[in-house]
Design a protein around this motif. Structure first.
Motif, PDB file in Angstrom:
ATOM      1  N   THR A 121       0.817  -1.222   0.000  1.00 16.92           N
ATOM      2  CA  THR A 121       0.000   0.000   0.000  1.00 16.92           C
ATOM      3  C   THR A 121       0.849   1.270   0.000  1.00 16.92           C
ATOM      4  O   THR A 121       0.334   2.354   0.295  1.00 16.92           O
ATOM      5  N   GLY A 122       2.141   1.170  -0.332  1.00 15.76           N
ATOM      6  CA  GLY A 122       3.020   2.334  -0.289  1.00 15.76           C
ATOM      7  C   GLY A 122       2.949   3.173  -1.543  1.00 15.76           C
ATOM      8  O   GLY A 122       1.894   3.297  -2.189  1.00 15.76           O
ATOM      9  N   GLU A 123       4.078   3.787  -1.905  1.00 17.32           N
ATOM     10  CA  GLU A 123       4.118   4.634  -3.106  1.00 17.32           C
ATOM     11  C   GLU A 123       3.810   3.804  -4.344  1.00 17.32           C
ATOM     12  O   GLU A 123       3.960   2.586  -4.363  1.00 17.32           O
ATOM     13  N   ASN A 124       3.361   4.496  -5.406  1.00 13.45           N
ATOM     14  CA  ASN A 124       3.029   3.808  -6.648  1.00 13.45           C
ATOM     15  C   ASN A 124       4.285   3.172  -7.244  1.00 13.45           C
ATOM     16  O   ASN A 124       5.326   3.825  -7.371  1.00 13.45           O
ATOM     17  N   LEU A 125       4.188   1.897  -7.598  1.00 12.50           N
ATOM     18  CA  LEU A 125       5.297   1.168  -8.201  1.00 12.50           C
ATOM     19  C   LEU A 125       4.889   0.620  -9.560  1.00 12.50           C
ATOM     20  O   LEU A 125       3.696   0.408  -9.833  1.00 12.50           O
ATOM     21  N   VAL A 126       5.877   0.379 -10.404  1.00 13.69           N
ATOM     22  CA  VAL A 126       5.612  -0.181 -11.729  1.00 13.69           C
ATOM     23  C   VAL A 126       6.736  -1.138 -12.100  1.00 13.69           C
ATOM     24  O   VAL A 126       7.897  -0.928 -11.746  1.00 13.69           O
ATOM     25  N   SER A 127       6.368  -2.199 -12.771  1.00 13.55           N
ATOM     26  CA  SER A 127       7.335  -3.141 -13.339  1.00 13.55           C
ATOM     27  C   SER A 127       7.414  -2.881 -14.832  1.00 13.55           C
ATOM     28  O   SER A 127       6.386  -2.826 -15.523  1.00 13.55           O
ATOM     29  N   PHE A 128       8.629  -2.728 -15.361  1.00 15.53           N
ATOM     30  CA  PHE A 128       8.816  -2.355 -16.762  1.00 15.53           C
ATOM     31  C   PHE A 128       9.454  -3.524 -17.505  1.00 15.53           C
ATOM     32  O   PHE A 128      10.308  -4.237 -16.963  1.00 15.53           O
ATOM     33  N   ASN A 170      -2.751  12.393 -14.283  1.00 18.80           N
ATOM     34  CA  ASN A 170      -1.347  11.972 -14.321  1.00 18.80           C
ATOM     35  C   ASN A 170      -1.013  11.167 -13.070  1.00 18.80           C
ATOM     36  O   ASN A 170      -1.269  11.607 -11.946  1.00 18.80           O
ATOM     37  N   ILE A 171      -0.441   9.987 -13.282  1.00 12.58           N
ATOM     38  CA  ILE A 171      -0.049   9.104 -12.181  1.00 12.58           C
ATOM     39  C   ILE A 171       1.427   8.788 -12.334  1.00 12.58           C
ATOM     40  O   ILE A 171       1.857   8.289 -13.385  1.00 12.58           O
ATOM     41  N   ASN A 229      -2.347  -0.529  -5.858  1.00  8.72           N
ATOM     42  CA  ASN A 229      -2.766   0.729  -5.242  1.00  8.72           C
ATOM     43  C   ASN A 229      -2.655   1.918  -6.185  1.00  8.72           C
ATOM     44  O   ASN A 229      -3.219   2.992  -5.923  1.00  8.72           O
ATOM     45  N   SER A 230      -1.916   1.760  -7.305  1.00  6.15           N
ATOM     46  CA  SER A 230      -1.706   2.881  -8.225  1.00  6.15           C
ATOM     47  C   SER A 230      -3.006   3.353  -8.850  1.00  6.15           C
ATOM     48  O   SER A 230      -3.176   4.540  -9.145  1.00  6.15           O
ATOM     49  N   PHE A 231      -3.952   2.426  -9.076  1.00  4.27           N
ATOM     50  CA  PHE A 231      -5.209   2.781  -9.747  1.00  4.27           C
ATOM     51  C   PHE A 231      -6.408   2.497  -8.848  1.00  4.27           C
ATOM     52  O   PHE A 231      -7.472   2.110  -9.332  1.00  4.27           O
ATOM     53  N   ALA A 232      -6.227   2.671  -7.577  1.00  3.99           N
ATOM     54  CA  ALA A 232      -7.318   2.412  -6.632  1.00  3.99           C
ATOM     55  C   ALA A 232      -8.512   3.298  -6.962  1.00  3.99           C
ATOM     56  O   ALA A 232      -8.395   4.523  -7.078  1.00  3.99           O
ATOM     57  N   GLY A 233      -9.674   2.686  -7.146  1.00  5.80           N
ATOM     58  CA  GLY A 233     -10.901   3.432  -7.427  1.00  5.80           C
ATOM     59  C   GLY A 233     -11.124   3.760  -8.878  1.00  5.80           C
ATOM     60  O   GLY A 233     -12.197   4.264  -9.234  1.00  5.80           O
ATOM     61  N   ALA A 234     -10.153   3.505  -9.755  1.00  7.74           N
ATOM     62  CA  ALA A 234     -10.313   3.836 -11.169  1.00  7.74           C
ATOM     63  C   ALA A 234     -11.164   2.777 -11.864  1.00  7.74           C
ATOM     64  O   ALA A 234     -11.002   1.577 -11.614  1.00  7.74           O
ATOM     65  N   PRO A 235     -12.100   3.177 -12.732  1.00 10.20           N
ATOM     66  CA  PRO A 235     -12.894   2.186 -13.470  1.00 10.20           C
ATOM     67  C   PRO A 235     -12.016   1.473 -14.503  1.00 10.20           C
ATOM     68  O   PRO A 235     -11.159   2.081 -15.132  1.00 10.20           O
TER      69      PRO A 235
END
Length: 829
Positions: free
Chosen positions: A588-595, A619-620, A646-652
């Protein structure tokens, strides 16, 4: 020159072929580029186009667009189309338009009715128009009804011409055009649906496009829309035209360089025939430079004839190609003569002709008159003085530099030029190896075989000329044919076997469980996988706007437009971590991404760097936590970027699903499609087989042009081969007369020459197969990252072709040699 062009037909043919290839390719490319530029507003659908993925413009954004000029709104998505009268169905590229469409250009229908009237509501049923392909797929007639989502539509006309079709990019399904009210009735647009909303603006005449784009960036910086002006109406098509033109130009240049060997052989043969004249000049006091000047002027005149013939053929090419291209690409072409394209071909032609003609001229300059009067022997073994060699190298360097500077992708151009240069060096070494092996071969009892082996390694042998002339053309043919066959085999065979049978898109996140239960009933025992999916666009890397970044061409696609995004608490299948660690399931921390590792390396990204994406107008920013190796060739679900949940929490969002059928039969596929039509009419089912067939058809069309280019290079090689064999006929006359005088029969000599040509053809073919296969394996395995398979059919065809050409042309020339009378030749010994 009074003796006519006898002996220079190969010279002229090689030069004409190379110049015509380069002139034709660049002229046709310029014609297509001019057509796109001229029709830019119609192709784009407006002066400026604003595109938003998965969301409509806000009231503030609409006000900005309306203040810029007249606006036309449209929506694009894929969905299933099902006839009401039968059980057929097909995926279609659906485009919903408003009453202002089109702002530029003209929609042409099969019926004499305006577009607005064709799409309007009549008796509670909206109208639709579609491409002829969709009518054909579903067996529809005008007046039939189809179901799209929750709406029933009446097919009212065939869509003959859609002015802005090219700006929508590659489509593997036929078009279905409806009105925006019909799209609303179909209920296809749900939160998270994969739909693109386009807003095309027609500006006042006095308003430049750049000012509106700059205003949009300043006033609507967070909109996340993709903006294009009419000068970039079809960027993907334009890039493909430029790349394909570059490839064909390089192949044409290869044909011209291969023809350069023929030019050198033709000049050498011509000068051999002028030995008496040159000897007379030198006996009367003429210096070597004077002799060179005379014949250099003649060669320049002949080069002008060859270049002119090539330019004439190249200038006609756009007029011939226009009708075929218009049938494949909906761009109004206006063929013309393109001076710059012809100028490029002219420069290449003259430089190549002079570069390869200087070497035989330089050798002739230093041969004394006494040697010239004795007509035995040849100048071929002599080396040109360094000024001629240096001048030739400088001219060839200029040709290579021009090819690289003019290329759209200079990395490919450098690789191509370097490979051609290396191929020439290797071919020279191969020729020397063949001569060395012949020289060291044990003595044999067969007279014919002994003569054949001796002819391969003796001074003035044809070995160098045959291997050089035929080797490069055959190598190019093997490489292109093997690449083509490997791609077709992978797409039509291995890839189709590994890939899922279906992709399902626009599956709403709250339908996932019900969808899985339905699949268990329709396709028991099959494997269903699903992941959440959104659409977004990368806008910043490490805080720098992507517009301000210079990225390698191979990585530009990652930053171009919007692309699929997902989030997951677990490492996706068909992926392995190469750097960093995966986040915990309850993170639940900062937004992370795997590339994806390869794409990250191309963009210069590493763990710890930041990536900012615009999703649904927001912008995220996320930090790269890890890099992973992705097996793209499996066609399993995977993405360049996978975010922490958690990066897109609540996004449709919607879901993307794949299905591997346990019983992979047409009946099983139809059962799935029919069941979905009843239970999930808004879900789009994409049969992977249909998508692969569309890709295969596209590759087949490209392969025609590639094979034509390879045929041009091979034809140049054949011309050079025939010239090389003709150039060696003079020495063959002397040898044949002496051998016949010593008692050799014509049958013995024919057998000896046939054996010699067979050995040379065999050696050249073995090299071409090995070198072409090595080059194709690099392209397939390293660049395309596909499994490579050696193609025995290509190898055997190459071997047969090499033997037929060397033996056929060799014996054709030798037959005339054996018919020479002995007395005139013996008097010169």
């Amino acid at each position: 020159m009074r003796g006519g062009l006898s002996g220079f037909f190969i010279f002229l043919a090689c030069l004409t072929l190379g110049v015509a290839s380069i002139a034709a390719v660049n002229s046709v490319s310029q014609m297509m580029s001019d057509g796109i530029a001229r029709e830019g507003r119609s192709i784009l659908g407006g002066d400026v186009r604003f595109s938003l993925p998965q969301r409509q413009a806000t009231a503030d954004e609409r006000a900005f667009l309306a203040g810029a000029g007249a606006v036309s709104e449209s929506s694009a998505l894929r969905s299933m189309v099902r006839p009401v009268a039968n059980e057929g169905q097909s995926i279609a590229e659906i485009k919903a338009v408003d009453g202002a469409y089109p702002l530029y250009g003209e929609v042409r229908l099969s019926e004499d009715v305006p577009l607005a009237a064709a799409l309007e509501e009549r008796d509670g049923v909206y109208g639709a128009v579609a491409a002829a392909e969709l009518f054909s797929r579903l067996g529809l007639q005008i007046g039939d009804r189809v179901r799209v989502g929750e709406a029933e539509l009446e097919m009212r006309a065939v869509l003959d011409h859609e002015p802005d079709l090219l700006s929508d990019g590659f489509a593997f399904a036929p078009r279905l055009m409806i009105g925006l009210p019909a799209l609303e009735a179909a209920q296809l647009v749900q939160p998270g649906s994969l739909v693109e909303f386009d807003y095309k603006v027609r500006l006042p005449d006095d308003v430049p496009v750049a000012s509106i784009i700059q205003a949009a960036e300043a006033q609507q910086a967070d909109a996340g829309w993709s903006v294009r002006g009419y000068d970039r109406a079809a960027p993907a098509l334009q890039r493909n035209i430029e790349r394909f033109s570059q490839f064909l130009t390089l192949v044409g240049l290869t044909a011209l360089v291969v023809g350069g060997v023929g030019i050198a052989n033709a000049v050498n043969a011509y000068l051999e025939g002028k030995r008496n004249v040159i000897a007379t000049f030198k006996s009367l006091g003429a210096g070597g430079n004077f002799v060179v000047s005379i014949y250099l002027l003649q060669i320049f005149i002949l080069a002008t004839i060859g270049v002119a013939c090539g330019l004439a053929l190249g200038a006609v090419a756009p007029f011939v190609a226009a009708r075929f291209l218009e049938a494949a690409i909906p761009v109004a072409t206006q063929p013309s003569v393109y001076p710059f394209a012809l100028l490029i071909a002219t420069v290449f032609g003259y430089l190549t002709a002079l570069a390869f003609a200087l070497l035989p001229l330089g050798r002739t300059r230093d041969v004394p008159a006494a040697a010239l009067f004795r007509q035995t022997g040849s100048n071929a073994g002599l080396l040109a003085q360094w000024p001629f060699l240096l001048a030739s190298l400088v001219l060839i360097g200029i040709v290579c530099a021009m090819a690289i500077v003019m290329a759209d992708d200079r990395r490919i151009a450098v690789t191509f030029v370097a490979a051609t240069a290396v191929a020439f060096v290797i071919l020279r070494l191969v020729a020397q190896i063949i001569r060395m092996l012949a020289r060291r071969a044990p003595r044999v009892h067969s007279t014919s075989l002994r003569l054949a082996i001796g002819n391969i390694h003796r001074p003035g042998a044809l070995t160098n000329s045959v291997v050089l002339s035929l080797g490069l053309g055959l190598t190019l043919l093997v490489a292109l044919a093997t690449i083509d066959n490997n791609i077709r085999s992978e797409i039509g065979g291995s890839l189709a076997e590994r890939a899922p049978d279906f992709f399902f898109v626009d599956l709403q996140f709250d339908q996932t469980e019900a969808f899985a239960e339905e699949m268990a009933v329709l396709a028991p025992g099959s494997q269903l996988e699903s992941v959440p999916m959104l659409r977004g666009r990368i806008v910043e890397l490490n805080g720098v706007n992507v517009r301000d970044l210079e990225v390698p061409q191979e990585a530009a696609w990652v930053l171009r437009g919007d692309r699929g995004l997902t989030f997951s608490s677990e490492l996706p299948g068909n992926s392995t971590l190469s750097q960093g660690t995966w986040w915990p399931q309850d993170y639940t921390g900062e937004n992370l991404v795997s590339f994806a590792a390869r794409e990250a390396e191309q963009l210069g990204l590493k763990p710890g760097d930041s990536v900012t994406v615009n999703v649904l107008g927001r912008n995220i920013t996320a930090r790269i936590a890890n890099l992973r190796q992705v097996e793209w060739e499996s066609l399993a679900i995977n993405f360049v970027m996978v975010f922490s949940p958690n990066s897109f929490a609540g996004a449709p969002y919607s879901s993307l699903a794949t299905l591997h059928l346990q019983n992979d039969t047409p009946e099983a596929e139809q059962t799935v499609l029919s069941g979905l039509a009843e239970s999930f009419p808004a879900v789009t089912a994409v049969r992977v087989r249909d998508a692969l067939d569309a890709v295969n058809n596209l590759i087949a069309q490209l392969a025609i042009a590639i094979r034509a280019a390879a045929a041009v290079a091979l034809l140049a090689s054949v011309l050079v081969l025939s010239g090389a064999l003709a150039a060696g006929n003079r020495g063959r006359v002397h040898d044949a007369v002496v051998l016949k005088t010593l008692g050799a029969t014509r049958t013995t000599l024919i057998r000896a020459y046939a054996t010699e040509y067979m050995l040379l053809g065999l050696g050249t073919a073995v090299f071409a197969i090995a070198a072409g296969s090595l080059a194709s394996s690099f392209v397939v395995a390293t660049i395309m990252q596909l499994p490579f398979r050696f193609d025995w059919t290509v190898a055997l065809v190459t071997l047969a072709l090499s033997l037929v050409l060397t033996i056929g042309f060799g014996l054709a020339g030798t037959w005339r040699v054996l018919g020479q009378r002995s007395a005139p030749v013996l008097r010169t010994v």
